[in-house]
Design an enzyme around this catalytic site. Structure first.
Site, PDB file in Angstrom:
ATOM      1  N   HIS A 192       0.849  -1.193   0.000  1.00  0.00           N
ATOM      2  CA  HIS A 192       0.000   0.000   0.000  1.00  0.00           C
ATOM      3  C   HIS A 192       0.883   1.241   0.000  1.00  0.00           C
ATOM      4  CE1 HIS A 192      -2.531   3.135   2.242  1.00  0.00           C
ATOM      5  NE2 HIS A 192      -3.083   2.988   1.049  1.00  0.00           N
ATOM      6  N   SER A 193       0.624   2.171  -0.915  1.00  0.00           N
ATOM      7  CA  SER A 193       1.252   3.488  -0.927  1.00  0.00           C
ATOM      8  C   SER A 193       2.789   3.380  -0.927  1.00  0.00           C
ATOM      9  CB  SER A 193       0.717   4.299   0.257  1.00  0.00           C
ATOM     10  OG  SER A 193       0.942   5.670   0.094  1.00  0.00           O
ATOM     11  N   TYR A 194       3.466   4.006   0.035  1.00  0.00           N
ATOM     12  CA  TYR A 194       4.936   3.910   0.105  1.00  0.00           C
ATOM     13  C   TYR A 194       5.408   2.462   0.110  1.00  0.00           C
ATOM     14  CZ  TYR A 194       9.398   3.337   2.483  1.00  0.00           C
ATOM     15  OH  TYR A 194      10.657   2.909   2.826  1.00  0.00           O
TER      16      TYR A 194
ATOM     17  N   HIS B 178      -7.804   6.601  -0.707  1.00  0.00           N
ATOM     18  CA  HIS B 178      -6.475   5.999  -0.624  1.00  0.00           C
ATOM     19  C   HIS B 178      -6.369   4.864   0.389  1.00  0.00           C
ATOM     20  CE1 HIS B 178      -2.192   5.938  -1.314  1.00  0.00           C
ATOM     21  NE2 HIS B 178      -1.892   6.302  -0.081  1.00  0.00           N
TER      22      HIS B 178
ATOM     23  N   MET C 232       3.276   3.082  -4.727  1.00  0.00           N
ATOM     24  CA  MET C 232       4.420   3.465  -5.538  1.00  0.00           C
ATOM     25  C   MET C 232       4.878   2.271  -6.375  1.00  0.00           C
ATOM     26  SD  MET C 232       4.772   6.601  -4.805  1.00  0.00           S
ATOM     27  CE  MET C 232       6.237   6.862  -5.799  1.00  0.00           C
TER      28      MET C 232
END
Length: 242
Positions: free
Chosen positions: A78-80, A222, A109
């Site tokens: 998830h995300s970073y 998000h 990312m």
């Protein structure tokens, strides 16, 4: 085919706790599921130092996989979390190509070889984050979850209580890996676009232009593991069973 073990990797400011609403249904479907907490985040916030690097977080992921002796696994970021997951996957593929079954990027990312976490961020975001981290001991304070994430008041408050500053030493450090090692590996990007988190915009475009990617959309913000855990669980199950 045996159910694939699933390893979940959170984004900035989070911890293994962020996946709480999807753990039980994934396990009920027969999967061994592990959630990593990266060094300096979550319940490991007391370990935060300015020296924490991207390699530290890659090693966190690899360490769990080795300790649990996981094989034929699916990595979910998830995300970073897409940064350490990409590095961990490339490392595993170099050692044992069949050990990774697939990769899932949940609004995450998707770095190209030689890119850092902040490489695709707009200049104004880079400047603001560098300034904020410099003022907080090289750690990035969490954003207000009530702004821009379409969360309920209860969920925003839950994140506000649990989010911690995220280690920031890796923000502009490139991730070097052999992109060829991930070619041919099933990869899914879950695009959470209502509202779209701006720092992931370049990734949304990237995965639609590169070969080998499956893309699904979710009409949520998000944090789909909070806002639509059942739908997210189903997307994950559909992917690991293909």
């Amino acid at each position: 085919m045996q159910p694939a073990p699933i390893v979940l990797v959170h984004g900035a400011w989070g911890g293994a706790w962020i996946w709480r609403r999807v753990l039980a249904p994934l396990r009920a479907a027969g999967h061994e599921v592990h959630a990593v907490t990266l060094t300096g985040d979550g319940e490991r916030a007391h370990l935060r130092t300015p020296q924490i690097s991207l390699q530290t977080h890659i090693d966190d992921v690899l360490g769990l996989i080795e300790a649990e002796e996981l094989q034929d696994l699916v990595l979910v970021a998830h995300s970073y979390g897409g940064m350490p997951v990409t590095g961990a996957a490339a490392t595993l593929r170099a050692r044992e190509p069949q050990r990774v079954r697939g990769l899932v990027y949940v609004d995450a990312m998707v770095p190209l070889p030689g890119e850092g976490w902040g490489a695709a961020h707009p200049p104004e975001v880079v400047s603001a984050r560098l300034a904020a981290a410099a003022a907080h001991g090289n750690a990035l304070p969490p954003p207000d979850p009530a702004q821009g994430f379409a969360l309920s008041e209860a969920d925003a408050d839950w994140l506000r209580r649990r989010h911690v500053p995220h280690p920031f030493g890796m923000y502009r450090v490139p991730l070097h890996y052999d992109g060829a090692r991930l070619e041919g590996l099933p990869r899914l990007f879950i695009d959470c676009h209502e509202p779209a988190y701006p720092t992931i915009d370049a990734m949304r475009q990237r995965v639609r232009q590169l070969p080998g990617w499956q893309v699904v959309t979710m009409a949520t913000g998000h944090f789909p593991m909070l806002t639509q855990p059942q739908a997210l669980t189903q997307h994950l199950l559909d992917f690991v069973r293909r």
